[in-house]
Design a protein around this motif. Structure first.
Motif, short mmCIF file in Angstrom:
data_model
loop_
_atom_site.label_atom_id
_atom_site.label_comp_id
_atom_site.label_asym_id
_atom_site.label_seq_id
_atom_site.Cartn_x
_atom_site.Cartn_y
_atom_site.Cartn_z
N GLU A 145 0.81 -1.21 0.00
CA GLU A 145 0.00 0.00 0.00
C GLU A 145 0.85 1.27 0.00
OE1 GLU A 145 -3.23 1.94 2.99
OE2 GLU A 145 -3.48 -0.20 2.54
N VAL A 146 1.88 1.34 0.87
CA VAL A 146 2.68 2.57 0.93
C VAL A 146 3.57 2.76 -0.29
CG1 VAL A 146 2.66 2.75 3.46
CG2 VAL A 146 4.58 1.64 2.33
N THR A 147 3.93 1.67 -0.95
CA THR A 147 4.76 1.78 -2.15
C THR A 147 3.92 1.91 -3.41
OG1 THR A 147 4.86 -0.61 -2.44
CG2 THR A 147 6.66 0.43 -1.19
N GLY A 148 2.66 1.47 -3.34
CA GLY A 148 1.82 1.48 -4.53
C GLY A 148 2.07 0.29 -5.44
N LEU A 149 2.89 -0.67 -4.98
CA LEU A 149 3.18 -1.86 -5.77
C LEU A 149 2.12 -2.93 -5.53
CD1 LEU A 149 7.02 -2.04 -5.08
CD2 LEU A 149 5.91 -1.25 -7.18
N THR A 150 1.99 -3.84 -6.47
CA THR A 150 1.04 -4.94 -6.30
C THR A 150 1.58 -5.88 -5.23
OG1 THR A 150 2.10 -6.37 -7.93
CG2 THR A 150 0.39 -4.84 -8.74
N THR A 151 0.69 -6.70 -4.66
CA THR A 151 1.14 -7.66 -3.65
C THR A 151 2.09 -8.68 -4.25
OG1 THR A 151 -0.90 -8.91 -4.02
CG2 THR A 151 -0.88 -7.39 -2.15
N GLY A 152 1.90 -9.03 -5.52
CA GLY A 152 2.82 -9.94 -6.19
C GLY A 152 4.21 -9.34 -6.33
#
Length: 158
Positions: free
Chosen positions: A63-70
């Motif tokens: 969430e804080v990075t904006g990256l997907t969980t994968g």
């Protein structure tokens, strides 16, 4: 009055161009730091966010990075492999994994690379008055919020 407007427009355009240059130079600086310690720029900045937040779950880090969980899973795997983070099961919810930054390793390998930049930035900031520093702080804070919002927009519309 029109010369005032013209000067304002020139300053706006100049500041927008300087913002682009600052962004590029900042990215290149952090890429050089990341390369020095064997990380990608994304891994380095995710580690920075994690180390300033303390421990986070993989979902929170996504969430804080904006990256997907994968993408976060792979990133955490790489950071763990080189010893910058460690995983631990959440004691209250065993399904969750908490990611802890290994502060000693960060302080040993990454922090020293920022000493010169920190010193030079302090010297630069010392040139400004208290009022000017408050304006700079306001601009940077608003820029951060704007960048977060625009990043979220790009990620949600992609």
């Amino acid at each position: 009055m029109s010369s005032d407007r013209s000067n304002y427009n020139e300053l706006m355009l100049s500041n927008l161009e300087l913002g682009r240059e600052l962004s590029a130079r900042t990215l290149m600086f952090h890429a050089a730091i990341a390369e020095r310690v064997g990380l990608s720029a994304t891994e380095h900045k995710a580690l920075d966010l994690l180390s300033r937040s303390g421990s986070l779950t993989a979902g929170q880090l996504a969430e804080v990075t904006g990256l997907t969980t994968g993408a976060i899973t792979g990133l955490i795997d790489r950071l763990e492999k080189v010893g910058f983070v460690r995983r631990e099961r959440d004691s209250s919810d065993r399904r969750k994994v908490v990611i802890h930054p290994v502060i000693e390793k960060i302080e040993q390998e990454i922090v020293p690379l920022f000493v010169s930049m920190s010193q030079q930035t302090e010297i630069l900031l010392s040139r400004y008055s208290e009022q000017e520093l408050a304006i700079i702080q306001d601009f940077i804070s608003r820029s951060i919020a704007l960048l977060q919002a625009e990043t979220n927009k790009l990620r949600s519309n992609g």
